[in-house]
Write a protein that holds these residues in place. Structure first.
Motif, PDB file in Angstrom:
ATOM      1  N   PRO A  41      81.416 -19.907 -34.712  1.00 62.86           N
ATOM      2  CA  PRO A  41      81.763 -20.716 -33.330  1.00 62.86           C
ATOM      3  C   PRO A  41      81.209 -20.067 -32.313  1.00 62.86           C
ATOM      4  O   PRO A  41      80.950 -21.158 -31.120  1.00 62.86           O
ATOM      5  CB  PRO A  41      83.261 -20.833 -33.638  1.00 62.86           C
ATOM      6  CG  PRO A  41      83.686 -19.461 -34.238  1.00 62.86           C
ATOM      7  CD  PRO A  41      82.427 -19.438 -35.114  1.00 62.86           C
ATOM      8  N   GLU A  42      80.889 -19.013 -32.054  1.00 61.72           N
ATOM      9  CA  GLU A  42      80.440 -18.583 -30.823  1.00 61.72           C
ATOM     10  C   GLU A  42      79.237 -19.070 -30.439  1.00 61.72           C
ATOM     11  O   GLU A  42      78.536 -18.965 -29.479  1.00 61.72           O
ATOM     12  CB  GLU A  42      80.793 -17.020 -30.781  1.00 61.72           C
ATOM     13  CG  GLU A  42      79.777 -16.051 -31.766  1.00 61.72           C
ATOM     14  CD  GLU A  42      80.314 -16.103 -33.181  1.00 61.72           C
ATOM     15  OE1 GLU A  42      79.613 -15.482 -33.947  1.00 61.72           O
ATOM     16  OE2 GLU A  42      81.275 -16.945 -33.315  1.00 61.72           O
ATOM     17  N   VAL A  70      69.317 -21.426 -54.354  1.00 56.71           N
ATOM     18  CA  VAL A  70      70.258 -21.914 -53.456  1.00 56.71           C
ATOM     19  C   VAL A  70      69.776 -22.652 -52.298  1.00 56.71           C
ATOM     20  O   VAL A  70      68.554 -22.455 -51.903  1.00 56.71           O
ATOM     21  CB  VAL A  70      70.975 -20.516 -52.805  1.00 56.71           C
ATOM     22  CG1 VAL A  70      72.258 -20.771 -51.969  1.00 56.71           C
ATOM     23  CG2 VAL A  70      71.782 -19.607 -53.961  1.00 56.71           C
ATOM     24  N   LEU A  71      70.738 -23.653 -52.037  1.00 55.93           N
ATOM     25  CA  LEU A  71      70.266 -24.556 -51.063  1.00 55.93           C
ATOM     26  C   LEU A  71      71.298 -24.264 -49.774  1.00 55.93           C
ATOM     27  O   LEU A  71      72.427 -24.248 -49.966  1.00 55.93           O
ATOM     28  CB  LEU A  71      70.522 -25.937 -51.217  1.00 55.93           C
ATOM     29  CG  LEU A  71      70.172 -27.030 -50.046  1.00 55.93           C
ATOM     30  CD1 LEU A  71      68.670 -27.019 -49.655  1.00 55.93           C
ATOM     31  CD2 LEU A  71      70.571 -28.480 -50.743  1.00 55.93           C
ATOM     32  N   GLU A  72      70.514 -23.840 -48.596  1.00 47.80           N
ATOM     33  CA  GLU A  72      71.357 -23.698 -47.314  1.00 47.80           C
ATOM     34  C   GLU A  72      71.314 -24.906 -46.484  1.00 47.80           C
ATOM     35  O   GLU A  72      70.250 -24.972 -45.953  1.00 47.80           O
ATOM     36  CB  GLU A  72      70.948 -22.257 -46.717  1.00 47.80           C
ATOM     37  CG  GLU A  72      71.680 -21.917 -45.472  1.00 47.80           C
ATOM     38  CD  GLU A  72      71.185 -20.897 -44.587  1.00 47.80           C
ATOM     39  OE1 GLU A  72      71.509 -20.345 -43.507  1.00 47.80           O
ATOM     40  OE2 GLU A  72      69.980 -20.351 -44.968  1.00 47.80           O
ATOM     41  N   LEU A  73      72.312 -25.456 -46.055  1.00 53.77           N
ATOM     42  CA  LEU A  73      72.603 -26.284 -45.067  1.00 53.77           C
ATOM     43  C   LEU A  73      73.036 -25.787 -43.774  1.00 53.77           C
ATOM     44  O   LEU A  73      74.124 -25.280 -43.666  1.00 53.77           O
ATOM     45  CB  LEU A  73      73.293 -27.405 -45.520  1.00 53.77           C
ATOM     46  CG  LEU A  73      72.878 -28.005 -46.792  1.00 53.77           C
ATOM     47  CD1 LEU A  73      74.079 -29.289 -47.227  1.00 53.77           C
ATOM     48  CD2 LEU A  73      71.565 -28.607 -46.947  1.00 53.77           C
ATOM     49  N   THR A  74      72.176 -25.792 -42.715  1.00 53.45           N
ATOM     50  CA  THR A  74      72.747 -25.374 -41.299  1.00 53.45           C
ATOM     51  C   THR A  74      73.033 -26.647 -40.444  1.00 53.45           C
ATOM     52  O   THR A  74      72.155 -27.593 -40.314  1.00 53.45           O
ATOM     53  CB  THR A  74      71.337 -24.672 -40.667  1.00 53.45           C
ATOM     54  OG1 THR A  74      71.113 -23.418 -41.580  1.00 53.45           O
ATOM     55  CG2 THR A  74      71.778 -24.279 -39.293  1.00 53.45           C
ATOM     56  N   HIS A  75      74.132 -26.595 -39.812  1.00 47.27           N
ATOM     57  CA  HIS A  75      74.779 -27.610 -39.122  1.00 47.27           C
ATOM     58  C   HIS A  75      75.089 -26.986 -37.615  1.00 47.27           C
ATOM     59  O   HIS A  75      75.851 -26.070 -37.429  1.00 47.27           O
ATOM     60  CB  HIS A  75      75.913 -28.014 -39.779  1.00 47.27           C
ATOM     61  CG  HIS A  75      76.711 -28.873 -38.473  1.00 47.27           C
ATOM     62  ND1 HIS A  75      78.022 -28.726 -38.126  1.00 47.27           N
ATOM     63  CD2 HIS A  75      76.263 -29.986 -37.907  1.00 47.27           C
ATOM     64  CE1 HIS A  75      78.349 -29.765 -37.039  1.00 47.27           C
ATOM     65  NE2 HIS A  75      77.197 -30.625 -37.074  1.00 47.27           N
ATOM     66  N   ASN A  76      74.278 -27.379 -36.928  1.00 47.55           N
ATOM     67  CA  ASN A  76      74.470 -27.107 -35.320  1.00 47.55           C
ATOM     68  C   ASN A  76      75.384 -28.039 -34.605  1.00 47.55           C
ATOM     69  O   ASN A  76      75.587 -29.410 -34.686  1.00 47.55           O
ATOM     70  CB  ASN A  76      73.290 -27.046 -34.513  1.00 47.55           C
ATOM     71  CG  ASN A  76      72.073 -26.250 -34.958  1.00 47.55           C
ATOM     72  OD1 ASN A  76      72.379 -25.011 -34.595  1.00 47.55           O
ATOM     73  ND2 ASN A  76      71.114 -26.734 -35.497  1.00 47.55           N
ATOM     74  N   TYR A  77      76.408 -27.562 -34.074  1.00 47.37           N
ATOM     75  CA  TYR A  77      77.829 -28.527 -33.601  1.00 47.37           C
ATOM     76  C   TYR A  77      77.194 -29.364 -32.844  1.00 47.37           C
ATOM     77  O   TYR A  77      76.514 -29.395 -31.782  1.00 47.37           O
ATOM     78  CB  TYR A  77      78.778 -27.377 -32.907  1.00 47.37           C
ATOM     79  CG  TYR A  77      79.237 -26.199 -33.922  1.00 47.37           C
ATOM     80  CD1 TYR A  77      79.170 -26.328 -35.270  1.00 47.37           C
ATOM     81  CD2 TYR A  77      80.246 -25.603 -33.323  1.00 47.37           C
ATOM     82  CE1 TYR A  77      79.706 -25.303 -35.974  1.00 47.37           C
ATOM     83  CE2 TYR A  77      80.833 -24.305 -34.205  1.00 47.37           C
ATOM     84  CZ  TYR A  77      80.779 -24.243 -35.487  1.00 47.37           C
ATOM     85  OH  TYR A  77      81.211 -23.588 -36.261  1.00 47.37           O
TER      86      TYR A  77
END
Length: 318
Positions: A41-42, A70-77
């Motif tokens: 969160p920071e 492995v599949l890594e999904l990155t979500h930017n808020y």
């Protein structure tokens, strides 16, 4: 301790996503399970790790760093509510580079029918084009997901996602000779298969870590389709003669694909070896705040994350 590349694994492929809810729904529909999740969160982003789990999978229930594929999904808020935000899928000019991930399935006809009936779009259906043995579905962000046959024997009329494999990740490279040499000599991969397509003007090179996959079945139509964690390099004839960079690495704006990741037996020893080989670093272990990951640049500027395989040497509590 020295590092042994035979113990390395092509651990994950990272993709940035606009809306994790929609992306997770899609990939879980394809049978992938969420095996790890981190919120920052920071720094205003979250990471979701998905893989094929369970009794029929190659990886079983291993630690998420002790796996191939492995599949890594990155979500930017906030991207999910931003009408102007979209990723580049790596297949449109002038931002071509990353091509696709590929899933090998038990029954490709039934698998495609199931995806189509669920309302997900296709870039290429089985019945389209010259190649009638592969299809490309599109995930919610427009990334291409190739579907290939796992084996060539009769599998009936249904499909079971628990039998699927996250087979490979494809990236385009400027020079086949340079890139294949890099992934073999620096990253310790084995060249498993070369597919020449002279009429169409391109070749495909499949590399991986045999030590972490089952023995190849040489009587299979496509032996490496049973595996997980392969890297497919696509070389289009003539690109090696072009001046400067040819492909987009996914990390310069506009963004999309982020990196592939190799899990190693001993992170410090591996990075010392990479240093001795004069690699181009994006981030050394000692750079920045995160001292448990490093990033190498491959010959085309794609990022390769290097992490510790926690099953081989415990260094954290994750």
């Amino acid at each position: 301790m020295a590092t042994e590349t035979s113990k390395y694994k092509l651990n994950h492929t990272m993709l940035r996503v606009k809306d994790p809810k929609r992306s997770l729904e899609f990939y879980k529909f394809l049978g992938l399970n969420q095996i790890q999740h981190f919120d920052f969160p920071e720094n205003k982003f979250s990471l979701y790790f998905l893989a094929y789990n369970g009794p029929n999978s190659l990886q079983g229930d291993r630690h998420f760093t002790d796996r191939n594929a492995v599949l890594e999904l990155t979500h930017n808020y906030g991207t999910e509510n931003d009408p102007n935000y979209s990723v580049v899928n790596g297949n449109t000019e002038p931002h071509r580079g990353f091509g696709h991930i590929a899933i090998s399935v038990d029954n490709i006809e039934a698998a495609c029918k199931r995806i189509e009936e669920a309302g997900y779009p296709f870039q290429k259906k089985l019945t389209e084009g010259r190649m009638r043995n592969i299809a490309f579905a599109k995930d919610p962000d427009g990334y291409w997901v190739e579907l290939i046959r796992r084996h060539n024997h009769d599998v009936g009329t249904t499909t079971d996602t628990s039998n699927y494999r996250l087979n490979h990740t494809m990236i385009r490279v400027k020079s086949a000779e340079t890139s294949v040499k890099f992934y073999q000599e620096v990253m310790g991969m084995t060249l498993l298969k070369v597919k020449e397509n002279k009429d169409a003007g391109f070749n495909l090179y499949f590399l991986g870590y045999p030590g972490s996959n089952p023995p190849l079945k040489n009587d299979a139509e496509n032996p490496v389709a049973e595996w997980e964690g392969l890297l497919e390099l696509t070389w289009n004839y003539g690109t090696e003669k072009q001046e400067g960079p040819v492909y987009h690495n996914g990390n310069t704006e506009p963004q999309g694909f982020g990196h592939i990741c190799v899990a190693v037996d001993d992170l410090n020893a591996a990075c010392s070896r990479f240093e001795s080989l004069n690699v181009d670093w994006k981030k050394r272990l000692t750079d920045g705040r995160m001292r448990n990951i490093a990033f190498i640049l491959d010959p085309d500027g794609y990022w390769i994350e290097v992490v510790q395989n926690e099953a081989l040497k415990r260094t954290s509590n994750v």
